[in-house]
Design an enzyme around this catalytic site. Structure first.
Site, PDB file in Angstrom:
ATOM      1  CG  HIS B  29      21.444 -45.882   7.841  1.00 47.09           C
ATOM      2  ND1 HIS B  29      20.741 -44.792   7.358  1.00 47.09           N
ATOM      3  CD2 HIS B  29      22.748 -45.476   7.882  1.00 47.09           C
ATOM      4  CE1 HIS B  29      21.564 -43.781   7.132  1.00 47.09           C
ATOM      5  NE2 HIS B  29      22.782 -44.159   7.434  1.00 47.09           N
ATOM      6  CG  HIS B 264      26.505 -48.075   9.074  1.00 45.47           C
ATOM      7  ND1 HIS B 264      26.163 -46.822   8.606  1.00 45.47           N
ATOM      8  CD2 HIS B 264      26.491 -47.974  10.419  1.00 45.47           C
ATOM      9  CE1 HIS B 264      25.951 -46.011   9.635  1.00 45.47           C
ATOM     10  NE2 HIS B 264      26.156 -46.687  10.734  1.00 45.47           N
ATOM     11  CD  GLU B 418      29.481 -25.372  28.264  1.00 48.27           C
ATOM     12  OE1 GLU B 418      29.963 -26.389  27.701  1.00 48.27           O
ATOM     13  OE2 GLU B 418      30.110 -24.715  29.109  1.00 48.27           O
ATOM     14  CG  HIS B 480      35.215 -16.251  27.803  1.00 47.83           C
ATOM     15  ND1 HIS B 480      36.433 -16.769  27.446  1.00 47.83           N
ATOM     16  CD2 HIS B 480      34.801 -16.987  28.874  1.00 47.83           C
ATOM     17  CE1 HIS B 480      36.746 -17.776  28.256  1.00 47.83           C
ATOM     18  NE2 HIS B 480      35.782 -17.923  29.129  1.00 47.83           N
TER      19      HIS B 480
END
Ligand SMILES: [Ca+2]
Ligand SMILES: [Ca+2]
Lengths: 684, 684
Positions: B29, B264, B418, B480
């Site tokens: 890049h 890029h 988290e 969960h």
């Protein structure tokens, strides 16, 4: 519009149901339902259109409880409006096999649109539902036929506001100017750690303004029903921006512990339950009581919804006469079935065809089928040119005012936001008219793990186009080379992980992904070119595993996936010529699908009596289920040209042959049982 | 301060080095290095203190390239300042085993602080570095001894700005008022999909303002060196807020394709390389050229850094005379060694002790050792009361002005974030003076997967306190309850996954986690109580696996982890009494640590000739490596009281006995080889 006694009674009924259900379950979250009962009452009765007798009516307003731990709020509402959620169901809150689980699950409870609870997900799902609405409206609405004009409403709390997945989705929604999306932020200043001042002191509305949202603040969410109604009405009028309403509420309103963390995640104590009921004019000794006038009022709104649906059904029938093709297309989409014969468009390849990277083979599939499968809507998390996810004449899904696409566009620019891309796809899928796919590098599907898990739990037909699937991506190096990723998602229930070896296997992967109505798929695709294989056919590959090279009396079975299949085929020659050893080859592009075949078939692929070696350039974890010995990479990769990386780790015919010989030697004199033979059936 | 010819020459040298290296590698890049060369030149020369001859000097300023794909920028700077990065190293950019991999890796390249590339991570790491600096300063600085006063600088691009992990971290940094953190946003309007207008149209500075950051905008980042310098100087003066400087630049400045996506992620074409060099006054035919005056100027700044370190060393020596204990503590911390005898504080348990949930056992460890291991700094993602991560007299790490903690506090309120918690921990660890731990539910470690992976790649000693580790969490239900999570992280290289069965195993897990200087650990801990086992000792458990119940001439070996160990011990009785079958039991709390034991030891635990059955209430994937048959849960769980959930899936002595009998029957008449015996060694 003024509010009176009945409104207050209904609101308090919701609160008391939440108190009773959590108390009886001795588990759950009463605080959010008690705090959000007022806004729920206003939203559902004054604004939302839905028919409890047909929770799947296409043009219903969508509601998503992103703070899913407050699900007793939603269950109480569903019950009061007459969805198939009984008082008994509420009494069985959080009990085994009830339809009122600890967090809302789309497949368990009529009226629950998406599975929420893991924070931030529901918010992003709502963005997906709004995208799907906008796209479906642009595709099917005609002058005089406003078939699809529903809103998507979502409630979210501080936890959702903090989660990255929701932040990403909010930025996307702002960019997309989703005027059909209204989010209500339960600003109660409490999360599990107590006062949000310990961790969350940002200006949330200002942040949403920065994203391009319309913002409002209702300062007394406990009492100001008129203010709530006015804010929602205003939000509905704003058509060029999503709207957020910050609603300041008191968590656990009515409890002795109201406004504290004590009511967030624990039932009220017995005396508090009684005090709440007394305070709200309920009999403290009775449980699960609903005043008849509340039922009457809620059922009246439900009947209005049913009437709206009946009207809509007439409109849709009339539409069918004027717009026959569109009517047929929309009806078919809602059935979940694909157009007849679509699969004939899937590309097929001969062994003499050129070697092509499977990311390009995936592009060829999309190019071939996007016309015949118009419900396909896809995109990439800012890796379009690398993921090859965009067919050549695709139109971007964009607000037309930007001049770079339109609402009917089927290519979504997700930005560098993998997690929200996945959660948005779950929302798009839940709308019911579209099949979403999204691209990123396989390694960054891990960023989206929280949402992929929900694709699987929710039975969402979404497709992850996961390119750059191994050390074969080369120079980008270990930070981009997946090692653990396939093991991770192979261990996830109800998730198909495909790693096709060539063109026909790639077409097969799409075939199964698209025809599996209740299962997400991850397609792990190469950056590097792959040759077209001899025995690879769609018919073989849709079994998840098949014999790619058969050899009678083989000394060993070599198993592989993706880029390693042609490598082990080369190894067969190496073994024969240099070592006089006969090998057979099995391609195993999808464990989950192979597992679903008959035992007889699986044993024909992996027979008894022959030692086997699996070869895959990543963690060997899980391959012990199919092979006796495993050659993989239980370490991180390396940055370099891909052939150099393969060579460094000995993934060459020589390196594989060395391990094949060691395997044959190790099992000499034994007739090893096929790993397909097991002592008992697994729970699945 | 004015800038002249030499400055421009240096800037262009960086650009040309990036052009040459990516061209030679035919990969990489060039765009970001060419665009960010000016700000790098100013920042590194006018502000940053560092000594290239000792990249580990404690009080150096930290630099994090969050847009890690632009790593040739960093490699060029490291080379010019005289770090051990040679021209040859630059020539080997992106080659196998070079010290210039495709993305910056902390363990590969001197001067690279943290491993970046996966977008958003570096930004969050920088927040962690800034937290560590503030905490270390508050702990060790004394009047006259400003031992620690470094800044943390980070560059980030549009991709990082979009990623949720960076959004979360930015909110945390704003809340924490980290005045020592300066972030420079490369506003070049380009990402891989081209113009950012397709997906990213939010007002980034306004968003950072909402988080509580100080914001500035330098509109001509290509030329306005004075403006850049003034903005950084201003940012350094702001002590009560982190600072962000939006720097509008031209990606690929100097290339024919400057300002487009074409520069890029791809090297410049040959003619463009030549044109760039000609434009900047370099010989188009020469490669990797550095003008001597650029070396001279950069080496001069490096020498100033070396002098600063020499001064600092004197100061630190003097400090040692006045503050002996603090000096010793800091010196020890920097060595990575724990205080002698700390492990004597680890709690131990007798079989007669009460049953306790392992999340509480973890709390007991923290309670017992936090005084003797002062470098422990921990927190939770808003689950403090559930994760049991806070020792009783802990002080929060907070800006003192909030009145709820101070900078020396060792308890961090991460909020419901988290992913950034994990990435921030990686940054805290990289600072060098602290050992971070962070709590969440095991299921939500998956939200942090992108950062956990970098803990492992980067060899970071961080500890994930992952409670509510299975269906044993009960009522919260499938959303969960982890099923795939342990398989996922067991497949991740250099990551220890512990699932302790009782108190001694929990202490053992902490012992290994804290003494493994280069490996992260995930401690999977129960919500429900666990009895203290007979043969469980710290000495046994630190081997990762051991015989928990021995029985000569056993018919079967039962393997388990965590909550299932006591269950299989109960099954031994069931098998003996009801079926006359003799079983032995192996507890296997950590695969990774067990794998590192001698083969002799492992075979003593899992001997040849006896069939074995593993029992763990989650995906069986990977257990085939240690057992012949597996009993687990290859589906999602259920919402209900935990004992009901266990019963539903037959995780009871009866259910296990049934499968043990099937296993014995299946292997009758054979003497199965231990799974420890393999045909060849794995690559690790
Ligand atoms: Ca809250
Ligand atoms: Ca950019």
């Amino acid at each position: 519009m003024t509010y009176g006694h009945l409104d207050q009674l209904a609101i308090n009924t919701i609160r008391v149901l939440a108190v009773d259900a959590t108390f009886k379950a001795n588990s759950g979250h009463p605080g959010a339902p008690m705090g959000m009962a007022p806004v729920s009452h206003v939203l559902f009765n004054k604004f939302m259109k839905f028919n409890p007798k047909n929770p799947k009516w296409l043009n219903r307003d969508r509601f998503v409880l992103s703070n899913g731990h407050g699900c007793m709020l939603q269950y109480a509402l569903l019950h009061l409006f007459g969805y198939d959620v009984t008082i008994k169901d509420l009494e069985e809150f959080r009990k085994i096999d009830s339809r009122t689980p600890g967090h809302p699950e789309a497949n368990d409870t009529p009226g629950v649109e998406v599975t929420t609870g893991p924070l931030g997900q529901g918010f992003a799902n709502a963005v997906g539902l709004a995208i799907a609405q906008a796209n479906t409206a642009a595709t099917f609405n005609k002058p005089g036929y406003n078939l699809v004009d529903n809103y998507t409403y979502t409630f979210f709390g501080d936890g959702c506001a903090m989660e990255g997945v929701a932040c990403e989705a909010a930025s996307t929604a702002g960019h997309l100017q989703l005027g059909n999306l209204i989010a209500i932020y339960d600003d109660n200043h409490i999360s599990i750690d107590g006062d949000t001042k310990v961790a969350f002191t940002e200006d949330v509305l200002k942040r949403f303004e920065a994203y391009g949202w319309h913002t409002q603040w209702v300062k007394d969410g406990d009492h100001d029903l008129e203010g709530i109604e006015a804010a929602i009405a205003k939000a509905r009028e704003v058509k060029d921006k999503p709207s957020v309403i910050k609603l300041t509420t008191t968590i656990g309103f009515g409890s002795k512990l109201q406004g504290t963390g004590g009511v967030h995640g624990n039932p009220l104590k017995e005396d508090d339950c009684k005090a709440v009921k007394a305070k709200f004019g309920f009999d403290p000794e009775q449980f699960f009581v609903v005043p008849q006038e509340v039922y009457d009022s809620y059922h009246k709104h439900a009947a209005e919804g049913a009437a709206l649906e009946a009207e809509w059904n007439q409109l849709f029938e009339k539409y069918g006469k004027e717009y026959k093709a569109e009517h047929a297309d929309l009806s078919r989409r809602l059935s979940g079935l694909l157009p007849e014969g679509w699969e004939k468009k899937l590309p097929t390849y001969k062994p003499t065809d050129a070697a092509i990277a499977s990311r390009k083979l995936s592009e060829a599939v999309l190019e071939a089928i996007h016309d015949v499968v118009p419900e396909l809507i896809g995109g990439s998390a800012d890796l379009t040119g690398s993921n090859n996810t965009r067919w050549s004449n695709a139109v971007d899904f964009q607000p037309p005012v930007l001049g770079i696409g339109d609402w009917a566009g089927r290519y979504i620019r997700y930005g560098v936001r993998e997690h929200s891309m996945a959660a948005i796809m779950n929302g798009i899928c839940a709308y019911g008219t579209l099949i979403p796919f999204g691209g990123t590098f396989l390694n960054f599907v891990s960023y989206a793990a929280g949402a992929v898990r929900l694709s699987a739990i929710s039975h969402d037909r979404v497709i992850y186009v996961a390119t750059h699937d191994s050390i074969g991506l080369g120079e980008d190096g270990p930070t981009h080379q997946p090692i653990e990723t396939l093991a991770h998602f192979r261990a996830l229930p109800n998730c198909m992980v495909w790693r096709p070896a060539d063109g026909n296997e790639t077409s097969a992967a799409y075939y199964i992904a698209l025809t599996s109505k209740h299962t997400p798929s991850i397609l792990a695709l190469t950056r590097q070119n792959l040759p077209q294989l001899e025995n690879s056919t769609i018919e073989n590959a849709i079994k998840g595993g098949y014999v790619a090279v058969e050899n009678p009396n083989a000394d060993i079975t070599l198993l592989a996936t993706g880029s390693e299949v042609s490598l082990v085929i080369d190894t067969v020659k190496e073994l024969k010529e240099k070592h006089g050893v006969t090998a057979r080859v099995v391609s195993l592009p999808c464990f989950e699908v192979f597992d679903a075949q008959s035992k007889e078939y699986r044993l024909s692929v992996l027979p008894d009596g022959i030692p086997s070696l699996s070869v895959e350039v990543m963690s060997t974890l899980g391959w012990e289920r199919y092979s006796h010995e495993q050659f993989g990479l239980n370490r991180f990769g390396a940055s370099g040209a891909y052939k150099d990386v393969y060579k460094k780790f000995e993934f060459t015919p020589e390196g594989i042959a060395k391990r094949a010989l060691a395997t044959i030697d190790f099992y000499k004199g034994t007739k090893p049982r096929s790993p397909i033979n097991r002592a008992f059936q697994q729970l699945i």
